[in-house]
Design a protein around this motif. Structure first.
Motif, short mmCIF file in Angstrom:
data_model
loop_
_atom_site.label_atom_id
_atom_site.label_comp_id
_atom_site.label_asym_id
_atom_site.label_seq_id
_atom_site.Cartn_x
_atom_site.Cartn_y
_atom_site.Cartn_z
N LEU B 134 67.25 41.68 37.04
CA LEU B 134 68.64 41.40 36.67
C LEU B 134 69.40 40.70 37.79
O LEU B 134 70.27 39.87 37.54
N ALA B 135 69.05 41.06 39.01
CA ALA B 135 69.73 40.42 40.14
C ALA B 135 69.51 38.91 40.10
O ALA B 135 70.41 38.12 40.39
N THR B 136 68.31 38.50 39.71
CA THR B 136 68.00 37.07 39.64
C THR B 136 68.79 36.41 38.52
O THR B 136 69.32 35.31 38.68
N VAL B 137 68.86 37.10 37.36
CA VAL B 137 69.60 36.54 36.21
C VAL B 137 71.08 36.40 36.56
O VAL B 137 71.72 35.39 36.24
N ALA B 138 71.62 37.42 37.25
CA ALA B 138 73.05 37.39 37.59
C ALA B 138 73.40 36.15 38.40
O ALA B 138 74.52 35.64 38.32
#
Lengths: 164, 504
Positions: B134-138
């Motif tokens: 999720l950190a990458t998507v954010a």
């Protein structure tokens, strides 16, 4: 004209004053390097004021609340004198007085006075209960805010020391 | 991951760390109940204590407990006296307070506690599973998408806050946004619309505005009409339990909002406030017509949605903090400062270099949520007794706490005069049926909205970002639909009613 349209009219006037500032005065002192930017301090306010004026006009010219009565459980502003208007105004005056007295008189005295007099305005007459409760509550809040949380609140009038 | 969980369990289940969670939750809950002291101020106060502890895991566990506790405490004051001292619990008061007024304060607090618990726990599970991905998507979200996301949130609130009166709700939202532009913002570093008044240099205070919009008009209403202060239960707290059908009703809401709240929390800059408002708006939008009518009048769905969403978002905001070292909200920015002071560098290496810290925090989130539930459920009857306090005592104390909230927030007595002035305006607006919540929400999101708008404008040298970024265009399209559709429906309903009246 119904109250909601009067309010829309007042908001329209506020928006026009705000819009005048946004369109004509806000960017006057803007330094030259900022004038090359795509966004100026007035850009966002200009967008907002145009939209707000459009909304006020919709309310003013369109379907308002009209003269329909208040919703169930709401207060009918047309019969405001039927309610405890005097008490409400007195309490508002007490709040303004508290704001003005908080610093010079100190937290403890002004708060005890505010709580006691407000309760008496609302009809409380049993001072033997009221005073100990307000003094205890005031002391507790002062201790929590000043001593535990470390947020400065002058407890006593300025001529009696800072109490910090 | 299993190894990580084991490390987390071993660290979090030591006696000292358990005490940290319990202590943090208790401190957070009690201080959070005071209007004006939100998680940011409480955590700031607790940082010296946390640094003194020395052990980074224990310190972070304590601060996370305080964070959750403060959010929970804020909900309590929102429900009982309509005084949301924290932005993320404003939406809680929309239905929580009407429930309390209807004599269901115990039920409202129970629903809030259970929803918070579920939101936080589901968020913690999602954090454990999806944190790195999720950190990458954010990171794909740019300022233009944040801007568009906030426009969607504001449109949703405006569309549903004023049922049938979208123009009024929209005007209130815009008024809130206009109020947010007053003062010296970080963006241009110059005062705007202050009219030369020094006290307006830092703008209007959030707590002052929140108190003026909600607590003060309600207190004035109680003064004007004494019959309103008679609780329907006569001070007796009867129905703490929620029935099976109510549980069935709120379960899907909690499930949806826990996931949605978590995802919004993951986005840096979004956080619990946007999550709770969007959660409320989405649930209202998808509810049946019958249920929609109940929203704002004491719907348990309307209470469960923001409560689950804000707690899940709190957990979600730890994702960018722990995995990228980017604070997702003001509160996590303070936590980042605390971590750095404790010689911990959050970022992609944290999971590898100091797994005990990463996993202990996640495990302590479960424990924290459980502690809040176990501690607070038995206390609910006593907390709800606040409403049984006689009117002559209750009203002065509500007014006093309202003023203390405004004063503590800014440490300025002028703030109290502003509070009185705005409170009178809010009461008059309420007389004329203008919804006040959109004004406050506009104000809360105003500076963030302008900040992202400005960055997007600068990046694309104009409004080209709307066309260049499909995700932005899609979100703005949704916002337009949210405004147009209810207006169209209301107009059609009016015309139909007129037709019937005319005998068509």
């Amino acid at each position: 004209m119904a109250l909601d349209r009067w309010i829309a009219l007042i908001i329209l006037m506020i928006c026009m004053a705000y819009g005048y500032a946004a369109f004509f005065t806000l960017d006057v002192g803007l330094p030259p390097f900022m004038q090359r930017n795509a966004i100026w301090p007035s850009t966002f306010p200009k967008v907002l004021v145009v939209l707000a004026i459009a909304c006020t006009l919709i309310i003013l010219l369109g379907q308002g609340k009209g003269e329909a009565g208040p919703k169930e459980g709401d207060i009918d502003y047309r019969r405001l004198t039927d309610y405890k208007l005097g008490q409400a105004l007195l309490l508002l005056a007490m709040m303004a007085g508290y704001a003005l007295m908080l610093r010079p008189v100190g937290f403890l005295i002004s708060t005890v006075a505010f709580l006691t007099i407000s309760a008496m305005v609302l009809g409380e007459r049993k001072l033997q209960y009221l005073l100990p409760i307000t003094v205890l509550a005031t002391g507790l809040v002062w201790y929590l805010v000043q001593q535990v949380l470390g947020i400065y609140l002058r407890p006593l009038p300025y001529f009696l020391g800072t109490g910090g | 991951m299993f190894e990580g969980i084991m490390i987390g369990l071993t660290t979090a289940f030591t006696l000292s760390n358990l005490m940290m969670v319990i202590g943090g939750c208790l401190i957070g809950t009690f201080i959070g109940m005071l209007p004006g002291l939100g998680p940011m101020s409480i955590i700031s106060i607790m940082i010296p204590v946390a640094i003194t502890i020395g052990d980074p895991s224990a310190a972070l566990i304590l601060l996370a407990g305080v964070y959750y506790g403060a959010i929970f405490g804020g909900s309590t004051s929102s429900i009982l006296i309509n005084a949301p001292g924290v932005a993320s619990t404003v939406a809680t008061s929309f239905d929580g307070y009407p429930l309390a007024r209807a004599g269901k304060a115990g039920k409202a607090l129970t629903v809030a506690a259970i929803s918070s618990f579920c939101g936080g726990s589901i968020g913690a599970v999602l954090l454990m599973i999806f944190a790195p991905a999720l950190a990458t998507v954010a990171l794909l979200f740019h300022s233009s998408e944040y801007f568009a996301l906030m426009v969607v949130g504001l449109s949703a609130i405006a569309a549903f806050a004023g049922t049938g009166q979208v123009a009024k709700a929209l005007l209130m939202t815009l008024l809130g946004l206009i109020m947010a532009t007053v003062g010296e913002g970080a963006l241009f570093n110059m005062p705007r619309f202050t009219m030369g008044i020094m006290d307006l240099q830092s703008g209007f205070g959030f707590v002052t505005l929140a108190m003026a919009m909600f607590a003060l008009p309600e207190a004035l209403y109680l003064v004007l009409d004494p019959s309103r202060s008679n609780s329907e239960t006569g001070g007796e707290i009867k129905d703490l339990r929620i029935t099976r059908s109510e549980a069935k009703e709120i379960a899907p809401v909690i499930g949806r909002q826990s996931v949605q709240g978590f995802l919004i929390g993951v986005l840096p800059g979004a956080g619990a406030t946007i999550a709770s408002f969007l959660g409320y708006a989405v649930e209202r939008n998808i509810a049946s017509k019958e249920d929609q009518e109940k929203f704002g009048k004491g719907s348990i769905k309307g209470l469960a949605a923001p409560e689950a969403a804000n707690n899940a978002a709190c957990t979600g905001s730890f994702v960018p903090l722990l995995t990228l070292g980017i604070p997702g909200s003001g509160t996590t920015a303070i936590l980042l400062g605390a971590l750095i002071a404790l010689n911990v560098n959050p970022g992609p290496r944290l999971m590898v270099d100091q797994p005990e810290i990463f996993w202990a925090v996640i495990i302590s989130m479960y424990i924290g949520n459980l502690v809040l539930l176990v501690l607070n459920l038995p206390l609910i009857p006593y907390i709800a007794k606040i409403l049984a306090v006689p009117r002559n005592y209750l009203i002065p104390f509500i007014l006093f706490f309202t003023m203390m909230g405004a004063y503590i927030g800014q440490n300025n007595a002028t703030e109290l005069l502003i509070l009185v002035g705005l409170g009178i305006c809010a009461t008059v607006l309420r007389f004329a049926d203008y919804p006040l919540a959109p004004l406050l929400i506009g104000f809360i999101l105003g500076s963030m909205l302008e900040d992202n708008f400005a960055r997007a404008m600068q990046l694309y040298d104009g409004i080209g970002f709307i066309l260049d970024r499909p995700m932005t265009m899609g979100l703005l399209g949704i916002a337009a639909i949210l405004i147009i559709l209810p207006s169209y429906r209301a107009r059609r309903a009016r015309l139909r009613a007129k037709g019937v009246a005319d005998g068509d």
